[in-house]
Write a protein that holds these residues in place. Sequence first.
Motif, short mmCIF file in Angstrom:
data_model
loop_
_atom_site.label_atom_id
_atom_site.label_comp_id
_atom_site.label_asym_id
_atom_site.label_seq_id
_atom_site.Cartn_x
_atom_site.Cartn_y
_atom_site.Cartn_z
N LEU A 141 14.11 -5.82 -2.68
CA LEU A 141 14.55 -6.59 -1.68
C LEU A 141 13.21 -7.67 -1.14
O LEU A 141 13.25 -8.55 -0.46
N SER A 142 12.25 -7.42 -2.11
CA SER A 142 10.74 -8.02 -1.80
C SER A 142 10.34 -8.88 -2.95
O SER A 142 9.54 -9.42 -3.26
N TYR A 143 11.44 -9.44 -3.78
CA TYR A 143 10.99 -10.44 -5.00
C TYR A 143 10.51 -11.69 -4.54
O TYR A 143 9.51 -12.49 -5.20
N MET A 155 0.39 -8.59 -13.28
CA MET A 155 1.39 -7.87 -13.91
C MET A 155 0.63 -7.14 -15.23
O MET A 155 0.82 -5.96 -15.40
N TRP A 156 -0.21 -7.60 -15.76
CA TRP A 156 -0.93 -6.81 -16.87
C TRP A 156 -1.75 -5.87 -16.25
O TRP A 156 -2.03 -4.65 -16.96
N VAL A 195 6.45 -4.55 -12.09
CA VAL A 195 5.85 -5.26 -13.16
C VAL A 195 6.87 -6.57 -13.23
O VAL A 195 6.41 -7.69 -13.46
N ASP A 196 8.13 -6.34 -12.92
CA ASP A 196 9.18 -7.39 -13.14
C ASP A 196 9.13 -8.40 -12.08
O ASP A 196 9.09 -9.70 -12.23
N LEU A 197 8.58 -7.83 -10.94
CA LEU A 197 8.59 -8.54 -9.40
C LEU A 197 7.31 -9.66 -9.87
O LEU A 197 7.68 -10.77 -9.44
N ASN A 222 10.14 -12.80 -18.55
CA ASN A 222 9.43 -13.60 -17.50
C ASN A 222 8.58 -14.61 -18.26
O ASN A 222 8.64 -15.71 -17.45
N TYR A 223 8.00 -14.17 -19.25
CA TYR A 223 7.25 -15.36 -20.11
C TYR A 223 8.27 -16.47 -20.68
O TYR A 223 7.85 -17.56 -20.38
#
Length: 474
Positions: free
Chosen positions: A67-69, A109-110, A97-99, A133-134
């Motif tokens: 719910l936090s994206y 993310m890294w 990581v996806d978020l 995502n990239y």
Amino acid sequence: MAAATSIPPDPTPPPRFPTHRTVADLPQHVHVLCEVLSTTPPHEMEARLTATGVQPEPETVQQVLKLSYNSPSAAAKFFRWAGMSRQHTGYSWNLMVDLLGKNCLFEPMWDAIRSMKQEGLLSLTTFVSVFENYAVARRFDEAFMTFDVMERYGIQPDIIAVNSLLSAICREENQTVKALEFFEKIKASIAPDADTFAILLEGWEKEGNTAKAKTTFGEMVIRVGWSSQDMFAYDAFLNTLVRGSQADEAFKFLQVMKGKNCLPGLRFFSNALDTFLKQNDPAHASAMWDIMVDSGLVPNLQMYNSMINLLTRNNFIDNAFQLLDSMVFYGAFPDSLTYNMVFECLIKNKKIPEVGKFFTEMVKNEWPPSCENFSAGIKILFDGDDPEMAIEMWKYMVKNNISPRDDSANAVLLGLCNMGRLSDLRRFAEKMIDERIIIYESTMTKAKNAFYKEGRSARELYDHILRKWKSSYT
């Protein structure tokens, strides 16, 4: 989580989390945590979360992250707080990581990926998320770099990873050439499989690039051979040819595929019919239909309707009837659309006897004409000297309360008027007025001319109808 400290604050206040209506099906404690994240200043976040007394169980963490994206900094603070009391699962890490990736926070993310490596929680799923995502951000070189460093993080860059990266790129608009660039670089070290080629072919299909599709298909046949399991690849390739107005080329490949026992499935034939319908190409559609049926594939109702639509649009009425008669044997039962397309074609081609017979068949099978076809059918039957069938159609409309029927009513009155059947005209007109059916002024004008030609008594009959007509509008 080390990544949390490097995430910049959200540039604008984060959107509120879903209201109670959208999270009503979630546990109350999840709702409470979401409210804290959406209303608390960053420096108070940890204390407020602790004050809730909610234990950050793995499932709770996952629900909150989903719910936090739209609020990555708040999500990161929550993630770090939850990690203080218990170790995160691999699934929770992958969500984080996806978020971060979806918010283009690639450095954090890294950081998260390096933390996952330390905890032994990295998986191919993690890198698939990074690829996607990239690709969405159109940072393809960084997606390629991610693939190149997978092995350093303990994940083997196999064909599944290759296909995941190709798929992520091909989902982006007009980027299949970028996917091909990666494919050309990697194919010598990691052998492509049928899925690899299917992904590229679907990309060329989406972009309509017939030349590249032919090249890719040719390489596929050389590298992986023929197999009935590779249907999606064949479908994509043939669809590209058909949509690219290269139907003759598609037929050549179809013959080869037939010889290899690798004919495509209904998906291709259905798409091809839709394309031929848009191109108004009954010749190629009929040839495609014959190949499909001869191969033992059973068309569905939608495909029959597409084919009948194409045939009737081009006045191939006999061919349309053949399909209509045969479809029930294949378990595809005609519907209202099927019957009305054939009926409309009969009307358009002034097949007077067939119009009456087909109307009888339609109502027998409980698929009556549309209101538009009722009106057109009544008119053509009067023009073709079959007034009794025209009146039969009108009576069916009245009996079954089919509406709107104003156009059909006026067609009946005009037909009777043109035939000079004035007593019937009066009777029908009066009944229609009583039923509040709208009789057009143009119809009344033609009726007046017909009555007035017959002398004084006929004029009086018309004047009576006229008064009744006028009073119906007061």
